[in-house]
Scaffold this active site. Structure first.
Site, PDB file in Angstrom:
ATOM      1  N   SER A  83       0.834  -1.198   0.000  1.00  0.00           N
ATOM      2  CA  SER A  83       0.000   0.000   0.000  1.00  0.00           C
ATOM      3  C   SER A  83       0.872   1.254   0.000  1.00  0.00           C
ATOM      4  O   SER A  83       1.993   1.249   0.524  1.00  0.00           O
ATOM      5  CB  SER A  83      -0.859  -0.037   1.269  1.00  0.00           C
ATOM      6  N   TYR A 138      -1.979  -1.404  10.931  1.00  0.00           N
ATOM      7  CA  TYR A 138      -2.267  -2.000   9.616  1.00  0.00           C
ATOM      8  C   TYR A 138      -1.184  -1.601   8.615  1.00  0.00           C
ATOM      9  O   TYR A 138      -0.580  -2.441   7.944  1.00  0.00           O
ATOM     10  CB  TYR A 138      -3.646  -1.555   9.089  1.00  0.00           C
ATOM     11  N   LYS A 187       2.261  -3.695   6.430  1.00  0.00           N
ATOM     12  CA  LYS A 187       2.691  -3.669   5.020  1.00  0.00           C
ATOM     13  C   LYS A 187       4.189  -3.386   4.932  1.00  0.00           C
ATOM     14  O   LYS A 187       4.903  -3.999   4.154  1.00  0.00           O
ATOM     15  CB  LYS A 187       1.904  -2.609   4.241  1.00  0.00           C
ATOM     16  N   LEU A 221     -13.768   6.195   1.732  1.00  0.00           N
ATOM     17  CA  LEU A 221     -14.611   7.235   1.142  1.00  0.00           C
ATOM     18  C   LEU A 221     -15.693   6.689   0.202  1.00  0.00           C
ATOM     19  O   LEU A 221     -16.876   7.020   0.350  1.00  0.00           O
ATOM     20  CB  LEU A 221     -13.700   8.222   0.381  1.00  0.00           C
ATOM     21  N   ASP A 264      -4.342  11.155   8.718  1.00  0.00           N
ATOM     22  CA  ASP A 264      -4.472  11.396   7.270  1.00  0.00           C
ATOM     23  C   ASP A 264      -3.376  12.337   6.770  1.00  0.00           C
ATOM     24  O   ASP A 264      -3.057  13.328   7.433  1.00  0.00           O
ATOM     25  CB  ASP A 264      -5.828  12.049   6.942  1.00  0.00           C
TER      26      ASP A 264
END
Ligand code: NAD
Ligand code: UDP
Length: 342
Positions: free
Chosen positions: A128, A153, A157, A204, A302
């Site tokens: 990701s 999470y 990765k 989203l 974010d």
């Protein structure tokens, strides 16, 4: 020539199912292994309706060492593994870090061990853009240094890529590709497969479509004070069907021994950043629906802007994203309506 067999872990899920369709359409024979913890058995029927082929399926928890070892032994004629299986809810991973590290990292360890013990020499991993953290330069190339992601999470990765790198260092005859997805959205044009989030969606696109069908009251847009054109955060949304095709290209690169290095990473995005309001506007246009939304404060963790430089995937894999933001929002909307009416 005998068809080549590919093991697809997590192949019943959102991206896995679209990739299985693309792989079957490219002539591969597929065995899916998935414990259905975030997917449904009906996906198998849907894949079969789309392609005319029902792939083999085994319901196994890939964190189970023994069962996974047995699975790999049964399928030691496979030539590659595509490893989608993972838990993926960012917020949940903050609440339950051990569960996330245990699940996502043990899956990869068992997969790599299964490959090693059965001489299955090729692996593709679902990574990701979160591994880039807060980017210093946009658009991001694969050269950018990876940083500690903000969630457990995301960190699974980053750690998983490092685990693959270490494994491949001592296994020069094995090859791996890590694909760093940006923001996959959209659904298959057949309306038979798509994203099926359980509970309240974090992402989203499903939040938009669920609001439009009336399951959610309104979309909350997180942040309108970013230093972007309209103040909302910017991401690189990519159609899941384009993403699926990139896996076929990456697989061919591995199977044709075209890779320069035995561990490669590729960004998978369109290279174009869209704001949250751009996505809302595209959705309103393609669905002919007015969306209820309001502005909220920024969501913790974010980043303001994240979009790919996909040149490496374009040039080396010969892959290009072809579908537009309108294709993405239209297909997501068609899928949502289909799910609600069936
Ligand atoms: P998904 O949840 O729809 O699919 C994952 C599948 O893995 C599910 O079918 C689930 O049942 C299975 N699974 C989970 N744990 C398992 C276990 N222990 N044993 C066997 N099966 C197990 O998710 P997705 O959106 O299709 O994502 C696929 C991969 O891509 C994941 O690794 C995810 O982290 C990664 N990814 C997704 C996104 C995204 O926005 N969807 C973005 C970047 C990376
Ligand atoms: N977003 C939003 N409201 C929501 C969900 C997401 O405004 O209900 C924003 C989020 O802040 C980010 C963008 O939409 O700027 C994409 O978020 P998503 O969770 O889909 O993907 P992420 O980029 O976080 O992996």
């Amino acid at each position: 020539m005998k068809t080549q067999k590919i093991i697809v872990t997590g192949g019943m899920g959102y991206i896995g199912s679209h990739t299985v369709v693309a792989l079957i359409n490219s002539g591969y024979s597929i065995v899916i292994v998935d414990n259905l913890c975030n997917s449904n058995i009906v996906v198998l029927k849907s894949i079969s309706e789309i392609t005319g082929v029902t792939p083999e399926f085994e319901n196994i928890d890939l964190t189970d060492d023994n069962k996974t070892a047995q699975f790999f032994k049964r399928h030691n004629d496979a030539v590659a593994v595509i490893n989608f299986a993972a838990l993926k809810a960012v917020g949940e991973s903050v609440q339950k870090p051990i569960w996330y590290y245990k699940n996502n990292l043990n899956i990869l360890l068992n997969v790599l061990e299964g490959m090693e013990n059965n001489a299955i020499k090729n692996v593709i991993f679902s990574s990701s853009a979160t591994v880039y953290g807060l980017p210093d330069i946009l658009p991001i190339t694969e050269e950018a240094k990876t940083k500690r992601p903000t969630s457990p999470y995301g960190n699974t990765k980053k750690i998983a890529e490092e685990m693959m790198e270490d494994f491949l260092k001592v296994q020069p005859n094995f090859k791996g590709i890590s694909l760093r997805y940006f923001n996959p959205i959209g659904a298959h044009e057949s309306e038979k497969i798509g994203e099926l989030p359980t509970g309240i969606p974090n992402n989203l696109m499903p939040f938009i479509t669920q609001t439009a069908v009336g399951i959610r009251k309104e979309l909350k847009i997180f942040g309108k004070d970013y230093a972007t054109e309209d103040g909302t955060a910017v991401r690189d949304y990519i159609h899941v069907v384009d993403l699926a095709e990139a896996h076929v290209k990456a697989l061919k690169r591995l199977l044709n021994s075209e890779a320069n290095d035995n561990f490669e990473v590729f960004n998978l995005g369109t290279g174009v950043g869209y704001s949250v309001l751009d996505v809302v506007k595209s959705f309103e246009k393609t669905s002919q629906q007015k969306l209820n939304y309001s502005f909220e404060k920024r969501r913790e963790g974010d980043v303001p802007e994240l979009y790919a430089n996909p040149s490496k995937a374009n040039e080396v894999l010969g892959w290009n994203a072809t579908l537009t933001l309108d294709d993405m929002t239209a297909s997501s909307w068609n899928w949502e309506q289909k799910v609600r009416n069936s």
